[in-house]
Design an enzyme around this catalytic site. Structure first.
Site, PDB file in Angstrom:
ATOM      1  N   GLU A 127      55.025  83.331  75.416  1.00 46.96           N
ATOM      2  CA  GLU A 127      54.293  84.506  74.925  1.00 46.96           C
ATOM      3  C   GLU A 127      52.800  84.328  75.184  1.00 46.96           C
ATOM      4  O   GLU A 127      52.111  85.276  75.599  1.00 46.96           O
ATOM      5  CB  GLU A 127      54.519  84.709  73.416  1.00 46.96           C
ATOM      6  CG  GLU A 127      53.756  85.926  72.899  1.00 46.96           C
ATOM      7  CD  GLU A 127      53.613  85.986  71.386  1.00 46.96           C
ATOM      8  OE1 GLU A 127      54.498  85.468  70.676  1.00 46.96           O
ATOM      9  OE2 GLU A 127      52.609  86.532  70.920  1.00 46.96           O
ATOM     10  N   CYS A 173      52.400  89.092  63.671  1.00 44.22           N
ATOM     11  CA  CYS A 173      53.484  90.007  63.332  1.00 44.22           C
ATOM     12  C   CYS A 173      53.840  89.918  61.842  1.00 44.22           C
ATOM     13  O   CYS A 173      53.921  88.818  61.289  1.00 44.22           O
ATOM     14  CB  CYS A 173      54.668  89.596  64.197  1.00 44.22           C
ATOM     15  SG  CYS A 173      56.191  90.278  63.688  1.00 44.22           S
ATOM     16  N   SER A 200      61.734  77.489  69.125  1.00 44.94           N
ATOM     17  CA  SER A 200      61.282  78.739  68.506  1.00 44.94           C
ATOM     18  C   SER A 200      59.971  78.519  67.755  1.00 44.94           C
ATOM     19  O   SER A 200      59.921  77.787  66.763  1.00 44.94           O
ATOM     20  CB  SER A 200      62.373  79.244  67.548  1.00 44.94           C
ATOM     21  OG  SER A 200      61.815  80.114  66.592  1.00 44.94           O
ATOM     22  N   CYS A 212      64.527  89.238  63.475  1.00 41.81           N
ATOM     23  CA  CYS A 212      63.482  90.246  63.252  1.00 41.81           C
ATOM     24  C   CYS A 212      63.792  91.447  64.156  1.00 41.81           C
ATOM     25  O   CYS A 212      64.704  91.396  64.992  1.00 41.81           O
ATOM     26  CB  CYS A 212      62.130  89.662  63.625  1.00 41.81           C
ATOM     27  SG  CYS A 212      62.089  89.177  65.356  1.00 41.81           S
TER      28      CYS A 212
HETATM   29 FE1  SF4 Z   1      60.032  89.255  66.131  1.00 41.76          FE
HETATM   30 FE2  SF4 Z   1      57.534  89.653  65.442  1.00 41.76          FE
HETATM   31 FE3  SF4 Z   1      58.130  88.044  67.515  1.00 41.76          FE
HETATM   32 FE4  SF4 Z   1      58.461  90.672  67.667  1.00 41.76          FE
HETATM   33  S1  SF4 Z   1      56.541  89.594  67.428  1.00 41.76           S
HETATM   34  S2  SF4 Z   1      59.885  89.102  68.367  1.00 41.76           S
HETATM   35  S3  SF4 Z   1      59.094  91.244  65.587  1.00 41.76           S
HETATM   36  S4  SF4 Z   1      58.612  87.696  65.360  1.00 41.76           S
END
Ligand code: SF4
Length: 283
Positions: free
Chosen positions: A128, A195, A223, A12
């Site tokens: 994250e 996203c 992932s 991405c």
């Molecule tokens: Fe990729 Fe979306 Fe994650 Fe950004 S938020 S790293 S564009 S999957």
């Protein structure tokens, strides 16, 4: 055999940008000094091995970083307090946080500044998520299912807002938002943090799953967005095989099928996907 390869399979924008930043450091004036990443720059072991072979060290403990050292912040971002502490210690930070993750951090900080509690749809242990939570100054709860949300609603909650880890399932998020509107607050702020790259991959996986007998999802086991693709395919009711590399393909289970779909997470490199496609074509 009919093989359908998802058009959205592979890197991405955020992953591509993060790796370009790292590459430009390795080719720039820093190439002779040590460049490291704080945690894995992306969640794909093959990519990480390649960078390790090029001398990029992965440091997991922020305390181990020294003044003047160049550190690339991964695509998923880092908690606010760690970023501030590293800057105060004179560590040179190169921010490769994905712009979509940054946007989620900013939106969460704005809502939290109004005294609202964050309800976050996400995986509690994911880097994250740890980063996003650090922007929720008025407190936060992480839930990963409707059941978890139901449980949370047993407590007496004050003003809240809802957000999601960028890679979460959009359909689940919509259901959770509806539940909160019905049970907690018809006007609860629901942030737009999932996203589009994730949504598009999930949507295409659903469409392909309807046309094939089995699917292969290629990508790192760590992932989040790859794991979500696996869930989406499993919910469609067909066998789904999650592999990191072509050697892991369960060829005995795939041989004899008339149609196979292949998709890949947003951190899976093209060469790994191509190797899987080639192995399925020639098995
Ligand atoms: Fe990729 Fe979306 Fe994650 Fe950004 S938020 S790293 S564009 S999957």
């Amino acid at each position: 055999m009919n093989i359908i390869l998802a058009q959205t399979a592979g890197f991405c924008m955020g992953v591509d940008m993060a790796l370009r930043k790292l590459d430009s450091l390795l080719h720039g004036p820093d190439q002779k000094s040590e460049v490291c990443t704080l945690g894995p720059i992306i969640h794909n072991p093959q990519v990480l091995q390649e960078y390790a072979a090029r001398g990029v060290a992965q440091i997991n403990d922020p305390q181990a970083l020294n003044t003047g050292q160049t550190v690339v912040v991964r695509a998923h971002g880092i908690p606010r307090n760690i970023e501030a502490a590293l800057q105060a210690r004179g560590v040179r930070l190169i921010d490769a946080t994905c712009p979509k993750v940054k946007k989620a951090q900013v939106l969460i900080a704005k809502q939290a500044a109004q005294g609202r509690l964050l309800i976050l749809l996400g995986e509690a242990d994911h880097p994250e998520v740890r980063g996003l939570l650090s922007y929720a100054a008025s407190g936060a709860c992480v839930v990963d299912s409707e059941e978890g949300l139901e449980e949370l609603l047993q407590d007496r909650l004050g003003p809240c807002f809802l957000a999601a880890q960028t890679t979460q399932d959009q359909e689940l998020y919509v259901r959770m938002a509806d539940l909160l509107r019905r049970r907690l607050d018809p006007d609860i702020p629901v942030l737009d943090t999932i996203c589009a790259a994730t949504m598009n991959r999930q949507e295409e996986a659903r469409v392909i799953a309807e046309q094939v007998q089995a699917m292969v999802v290629v990508g790192g086991r760590e992932s989040g967005n790859t794991r979500r693709l696996v869930q989406v395919v499993e919910q469609a009711g067909i066998p789904c095989h999650h592999v990191e590399i072509a050697d892991e393909l369960p060829l005995d289970q795939l041989r004899g099928l008339n149609s196979i779909g292949i998709t890949a997470g947003a951190s899976t490199p093209k060469n790994v996907i191509q190797a899987v496609v080639q192995r399925v074509e020639t098995m």
